[in-house]
Design a protein around this motif. Structure first.
Motif, PDB file in Angstrom:
ATOM      1  N   ARG A  97     -14.964   8.700   4.021  1.00  0.00           N
ATOM      2  CA  ARG A  97     -14.139   7.805   4.716  1.00  0.00           C
ATOM      3  C   ARG A  97     -12.843   7.889   3.736  1.00  0.00           C
ATOM      4  NH1 ARG A  97     -13.838   2.701   3.403  1.00  0.00           N
ATOM      5  NH2 ARG A  97     -15.879   2.566   2.582  1.00  0.00           N
ATOM      6  N   GLN A  98     -12.975   7.656   2.659  1.00  0.00           N
ATOM      7  CA  GLN A  98     -11.625   7.369   1.592  1.00  0.00           C
ATOM      8  C   GLN A  98     -10.945   8.590   1.718  1.00  0.00           C
ATOM      9  OE1 GLN A  98     -10.569   4.688   0.876  1.00  0.00           O
ATOM     10  NE2 GLN A  98     -11.880   3.508  -0.680  1.00  0.00           N
ATOM     11  N   CYS A  99     -11.441   9.755   1.843  1.00  0.00           N
ATOM     12  CA  CYS A  99     -10.691  11.243   1.954  1.00  0.00           C
ATOM     13  C   CYS A  99     -10.003  11.117   3.099  1.00  0.00           C
ATOM     14  CB  CYS A  99     -11.674  12.283   1.909  1.00  0.00           C
ATOM     15  SG  CYS A  99     -12.080  12.640   0.128  1.00  0.00           S
ATOM     16  N   GLU A 100     -10.523  10.707   4.343  1.00  0.00           N
ATOM     17  CA  GLU A 100      -9.846  10.581   5.451  1.00  0.00           C
ATOM     18  C   GLU A 100      -8.775   9.516   5.409  1.00  0.00           C
ATOM     19  OE1 GLU A 100     -12.166   9.869   8.691  1.00  0.00           O
ATOM     20  OE2 GLU A 100     -13.474  11.659   8.830  1.00  0.00           O
ATOM     21  N   ARG A 101      -8.760   8.371   4.896  1.00  0.00           N
ATOM     22  CA  ARG A 101      -7.945   7.374   4.810  1.00  0.00           C
ATOM     23  C   ARG A 101      -6.674   8.028   3.811  1.00  0.00           C
ATOM     24  NH1 ARG A 101      -5.519   2.961   2.137  1.00  0.00           N
ATOM     25  NH2 ARG A 101      -5.783   1.076   2.943  1.00  0.00           N
ATOM     26  N   LEU A 102      -7.023   8.756   2.807  1.00  0.00           N
ATOM     27  CA  LEU A 102      -5.942   9.562   2.146  1.00  0.00           C
ATOM     28  C   LEU A 102      -5.021  10.236   2.821  1.00  0.00           C
ATOM     29  CD1 LEU A 102      -7.900   9.704  -1.396  1.00  0.00           C
ATOM     30  CD2 LEU A 102      -5.634   8.162  -0.947  1.00  0.00           C
ATOM     31  N   ALA A 103      -6.013  11.262   3.628  1.00  0.00           N
ATOM     32  CA  ALA A 103      -5.013  12.215   4.271  1.00  0.00           C
ATOM     33  C   ALA A 103      -4.354  11.344   5.556  1.00  0.00           C
ATOM     34  CB  ALA A 103      -6.144  12.851   5.396  1.00  0.00           C
ATOM     35  N   SER A 104      -4.726  10.305   6.041  1.00  0.00           N
ATOM     36  CA  SER A 104      -3.847   9.301   6.935  1.00  0.00           C
ATOM     37  C   SER A 104      -2.768   9.078   6.333  1.00  0.00           C
ATOM     38  CB  SER A 104      -4.777   8.258   7.605  1.00  0.00           C
ATOM     39  OG  SER A 104      -3.963   7.426   8.232  1.00  0.00           O
ATOM     40  N   SER A 105      -2.994   8.396   5.094  1.00  0.00           N
ATOM     41  CA  SER A 105      -1.763   7.930   4.481  1.00  0.00           C
ATOM     42  C   SER A 105      -0.610   8.827   4.131  1.00  0.00           C
ATOM     43  CB  SER A 105      -2.121   7.195   3.099  1.00  0.00           C
ATOM     44  OG  SER A 105      -2.607   8.149   2.139  1.00  0.00           O
ATOM     45  N   MET A 106      -0.840  10.098   4.074  1.00  0.00           N
ATOM     46  CA  MET A 106      -0.036  11.102   3.933  1.00  0.00           C
ATOM     47  C   MET A 106       0.457  11.856   4.963  1.00  0.00           C
ATOM     48  SD  MET A 106      -1.816  12.945   0.390  1.00  0.00           S
ATOM     49  CE  MET A 106      -0.211  13.930  -0.172  1.00  0.00           C
ATOM     50  N   ALA A 107       0.155  11.361   6.117  1.00  0.00           N
ATOM     51  CA  ALA A 107       0.615  11.985   7.421  1.00  0.00           C
ATOM     52  C   ALA A 107       2.008  11.875   7.524  1.00  0.00           C
ATOM     53  CB  ALA A 107      -0.316  11.537   8.520  1.00  0.00           C
ATOM     54  N   LYS A 108       2.926  12.966   8.033  1.00  0.00           N
ATOM     55  CA  LYS A 108       4.270  12.606   7.960  1.00  0.00           C
ATOM     56  C   LYS A 108       4.677  12.543   9.374  1.00  0.00           C
ATOM     57  CE  LYS A 108       5.079  15.228   3.716  1.00  0.00           C
ATOM     58  NZ  LYS A 108       5.911  16.273   3.056  1.00  0.00           N
TER      59      LYS A 108
END
Length: 710
Positions: A450-461
Motif C-alpha cells: 500500500r505504501q509503495c502505491e502511495r509513493l508512486a502516486s505522489s510522484m505522478a506528474k
C-alpha cells in the motif's frame, strides 16, 4: 523509478502526446542515427546515381531561434516523431520534412553522446573510489589478527564479510576515539563511546523528550563492548543463512493452514537449526512464525534504502513500528551501497490499540546481496547483550528477500519469527494476535504494498486538471500529500499502547476503558502550542471491517458521528487517489456549519485500507495555512492535532454467515482524539478537561454503534 501507468486506467486523460513506435523498428531510421544532416543530404541513394556526376555545392541553412526552440520543446515530449508529426512541424516552422528529420537525428546523437560522457565520468570516479578503498583494505588486512590465537591471520581464514567488518570496526573505533577527544576538551572529562550519542544515523523522527521518556529498553541500552562485536557478526551471518533458507524452503519447513497461510513446522525447524544464535526458547514465551510474498511497485534499490534507513523505515511502517532507533552502525556496506551493512537497532512494534502491549526488541540488522542478484535484510535479537531483565519478546531471524523484476517492480518474501509473552493482550484482541495476523508477515507486506502505491502516486506528474480541484499545482498536490503523511504518523505514534512519545498517562481518570494521556507542546511548528489531551479506546463491533471503513470515510455520513461538525454538511474540496483501491485517498473537506455565526472549517483526511486493516485519520486545519500548502508551500509549519479510527478484523476470518461473537467476522475499532485544552503550555490541567474529553469519545462511540447497527 516508479511506473505510474498503474494509475493510468483511472485517468484516461493522463497521457501526454506520444510518438509513434513505428519509426523505432525501421532499419532506415537506425541507419540515419550515426549520420549528420549534411552527410546524409550529400550522399545520394543508389537509385539516384548519375553516370556523369557534377560537383554540387553544399547548401547550409541556419535554423532560426524560434525553429530551434519549437523543435527543442517537441523533442522533450517525443524524441522519435513519426512522418505525420514531422510534416506538421515542417509546415509550422517553414522547413523541409527532411530537415526536421535530420535535426531530430542529430539531436538524438548529441544527447546519446552527452549521456555516455556523463556515465563515463561517474564510472571513472567510482573506479577511483574502489581502487582507494581496495588499497585501504589490503593495508588493513596485513595487520589483521586471528580471533582464536591472536596471531596474524591468513586471507583465506576469514570470510569476505568478516574481513570487511573487521576493517570497518577499526575505522569506527578510531572515529569514536577522535570524537571523544574533541568532546572532552569542551566537557572537561572523557566522553564514553555511547552509541546513542555517536550514531551517524540519528533518528530525527523522534524527539529528545521521547528518548528519555521511554522504557528501560530505550533509555539504558548498553553499548556493545569490543569483545561482543565478533559474536554480533557471527550471529548476523548465521541469521542471514537461516532467513535465506526459510524464505526459499517449502515442505517440510512450512505447512499450509487455513486462510491461505502457512505455519512453521517447529520440529523440523529445531532439527535443522538446533541451538543457532539465540539458543532454546525461554519458558513462558510463545513461538509465532509466518511467511508472505508480494510484488510491489518499487525497485529493489529503493526498498533497501527504506529498510536500512531507520527514519524511512519507521515512517513507511508507522502503523507497525511505533518508534525505532539506530544505536550504532558497525558497517556501512561496500562500494556505495548497503551490501554488507550491519547496524545495531532498537524498535517497538505495535497494534493500533491501547489494549495490545507493544513488543520491544534490541537487535542487529544485516543486509547482504546474494550472488544470484537477490538482496536480503535480516534482524535477530541481541538479548545476551541486554541488561539482566526478563524479555517479553525476542526476534529470531526475521526479515525479507527482495528479487528484482524486469519491469522495475520487486518481489518481496517476508518472514516474521518471534518468541513472545502476550498474556497481557486484551481478550477481544487475542484471536487476532494468536492467529499471527496482528504482528505477522502478512501485515508487513500488505503495508509495504500500500505504501509503495502511495509513493508512486505522489510522484505522478501528469494529473488531469479535474482531479486537482482547489489544488492549483502539482507542487500543491505533493505538499498536501506530505502534510497528510505527517498527520497519519502523528496519529499512529499516539494510538498504541506505547507511552514513550512524550505523553504522560493519567491515572485515576475514573474510566477503565478509555486511556487518557497529556502532553505539553511548545516551539514545535507542527503542533499548536499548549496542553493537548489524547484519549483512545478500543471496542468490538458486529460489523465487517469493510462496511465500517466505508461508513467512517464517507463525508456524507460524517454528521452521524462527528460531534465537532455540529450537524453541518460536509463537502469534499479536493481528492487525491493513492492507489488501486478507491478507499486509499487524501481528501480536503469543508464543514458548512448549520450555525451561521460559526466560520466554515476545513478538515484534512486520509483513508487507507489493505487486507489486514484500515485507517481513517483526520485533523482540522487553518484555512490560511491550508491555502499556502495548496499553492505548494512548506507543509511542516501547519499545526495538526490528528484524530481518527483504526479498524482491524477480529480474527483470521469469518466462521459463518451470522455474526454472533468476537472472532466471527466483526471489527475491532480504535477511536482516538487529540484536543487542545489550553493554549498556554504552562497552564494547569483541570479535571474538567479530562471529563470533557472522556465524554466526547464516549458520545462518538455510541453514535457509531447506533449508526452501523441500523
Amino acid at each position: 523509478m516508479f511506473h505510474t501507468s498503474l494509475f493510468d486506467s483511472h485517468h484516461p486523460h493522463n497521457h501526454i502526446t506520444t510518438c509513434s513506435e513505428g519509426d523505432l523498428g525501421k532499419a532506415k531510421e537506425d541507419e540515419y542515427e550515426t549520420k549528420s544532416a549534411t552527410d546524409t543530404m550529400d550522399v545520394p541513394s543508389g537509385d539516384d546515381l548519375d553516370p556523369n556526376p557534377r560537383p554540387k555545392k553544399k547548401g547550409y541553412r541556419r535554423h532560426t531561434q524560434r525553429q530551434i526552440e519549437e523543435m527543442e520543446a517537441f523533442f522533450k515530449q517525443c524524441p522519435h516523431p513519426d512522418d505525420k508529426q514531422r510534416k506538421e512541424l515542417s509546415r509550422e516552422l517553414g522547413l523541409e520534412p527532411l530537415q526536421v528529420k535530420f535535426w531530430f537525428q542529430n539531436k538524438r546523437t548529441q544527447m546519446k553522446a552527452q549521456h555516455e560522457r556523463n556515465e563515463n565520468a561517474i564510472l571513472k570516479a567510482e573506479n577511483e573510489k574502489l581502487r582507494a578503498e581496495n588499497n585501504r583494505y589490503k593495508e588493513a588486512l596485513t595487520n589483521a589478527s586471528c580471533p582464536n590465537c591472536g596471531g596474524p591471520a591468513a586471507l583465506g581464514e576469514m570470510s569476505f564479510d568478516e574481513q570487511h567488518l573487521r576493517i570497518e570496526n577499526a575505522r569506527l573505533r578510531e572515529e569514536i576515539d577522535r570524537i571523544s577527544g574533541i568532546a572532552s576538551k569542551y566537557v572537561g572529562k572523557p566522553v564514553t563511546s555511547s552509541y546513542s550519542n555517536l550514531s551517524p544515523m540519528n533518528n530525527n523522527h523522534m524527539h529528545v523528550g521521547e528518548m528519555y521518556g521511554g522504557s528501560d529498553l530505550f533509555r539504558s541500552l548498553p553499548a556493545p563492548a569490543d569483545a561482543d562485536k565478533p559474536m554480533i557478526v557471527e550471529l548476523a551471518v548465521a541469521a542471514m543463512e537461516e532467513l535465506t533458507r526459510l524464505a526459499q524452503a517449502g515442505d517440510p519447513f512450512w505447512v499450509p493452514k487455513n486462510h491461505h497461510s502457512e505455519s512453521l513446522n517447529e520440529d523440523e525447524y529445531l532439527r535443522t537449526f538446533p541451538t543457532r544464535g539465540l539458543g532454546p526458547k525461554p519458558l513462558g514465551l510463545r513461538s509465532e512464525a509466518s511467511r508472505e510474498s508480494v510484488v510491489v511497485i518499487m525497485n529493489h534499490i529503493n526498498l533497501i534504502d527504506i529498510l536500512m534507513d531507520v527514519n524511512q523505515w519507521s515512517t513507511v511502517f508507522c502503523g507497525i513500528v511505533s518508534r525505532a532507533l539506530t544505536l550504532e552502525v558497525l558497517s556501512t556496506g561496500v562500494a556505495g551501497n548497503y551490501n554488507g551493512a550491519l547496524q545495531v537497532m532498537s524498535a517497538e512494534f505495535q497494534v493500533p490499540s491501547p489494549l495490545v502491549p507493544t513488543r520491544e526488541n534490541y537487535f542487529v540488522r544485516y543486509c547482504k546481496q546474494h550472488p544470484d542478484g537477490i538482496w536480503a535484510v535480516v534482524d535477530v535479537s541481541l538479548d545476551n547483550l541486554r541488561p539482566s531483565t526478563i524479555s517479553r519478546s525476542r526476534r529470531r531471524p526475521s526479515g525479507c528477500l527482495i528479487q528484482e523484476l524486469p519491469n522495475g517492480y520487486s518481489k518481496v518474501t517476508w518472514i516474521e519469527h518471534v518468541e513472545v509473552d502476550d498474556r497481557a493482550v486484551h481478550n477481544i484482541y487475542k484471536p487476532l494476535v494468536n492467529s499471527g495476523l496482528a504482528f505477522g508477515a502478512k501485515r508487513w507486506v500488505a503495508t509495504l504494498d500500500r505504501q509503495c502505491e502511495r509513493l508512486a502516486s505522489s510522484m505522478a506528474k501528469n494529473i488531469p486538471a479535474g482531479d486537482l480541484c482547489v489544488i492549483t499545482s502539482p507542487e500543491g498536490r505533493k505538499s498536501m500529500l506530505k502534510l497528510a503523511e505527517r498527520m497519519v504518523n502523528s496519529y499512529c505514534t499516539g494510538v498504541g499502547a506505547s507511552t514513550a512519545h512524550a505523553w504522560t498517562t493519567l491515572s485515576a481518570t475514573g474510566c477503565d476503558d478509555v486511556r487518557v494521556m497529556t502532553r505539553k507542546s511548545a516551539d514545535d511548528p507542527g503542533r499548536p502550542p499548549g496542553i493537548v489531551l489524547s484519549a483512545a479506546t478500543s471496542f468490538w463491533l458486529p460489523v465487517p471491517p469493510k462496511r465500517l471503513f466505508d461508513f467512517l470515510r464517507d463525508e456524507n455520513s460524517r454528521n452521524e458521528w462527528d460531534i465537532l461538525s455540529n450537524g453541518g454538511l460536509v463537502q469534499e474540496l479536493a481528492h487525491i487517489a493513492n492507489g488501486r483501491d478507491p478507499g486509499n485517498c487524501v481528501s480536503l473537506l469543508r464543514v458548512n456549519s448549520a450555525n451561521s455565526s460559526q466560520s466554515n472549517m476545513l478538515i484534512l483526511q486520509e483513508s487507507s485500507t489493505d487486507s489486514t486493516g484500515s485507517y481513517v485519520v483526520y485533523a482540522p486545519v487553518d484555512i490560511v495555512a491550508m491555502n499556502v500548502v495548496l499553492s505548494g508551500g512548506d507543509p511542516d509549519y501547519v499545526a495538526l492535532l490528528p484524530s481518527g479510527f483504526a479498524i482491524l478484523p477480529d480474527g483470521p476470518g469469518i466462521n459463518g454467515g451470522t455474526i454472533l461473537d468476537v472472532g466471527s467476522g466483526g471489527s475491532l475499532l480504535t477511536v482516538a482524539f487529540q484536543i487542545l485544552v489550553d493554549s498556554a503550555p504552562t497552564a494547569k490541567l483541570s479535571l474538567g478537561s479530562v471529563a470533557t474529553v472522556n465524554s466526547l469519545i464516549k458520545c462518538t462511540v455510541e453514535r457509531i454503534k447506533v449508526a452501523v447497527s441500523q
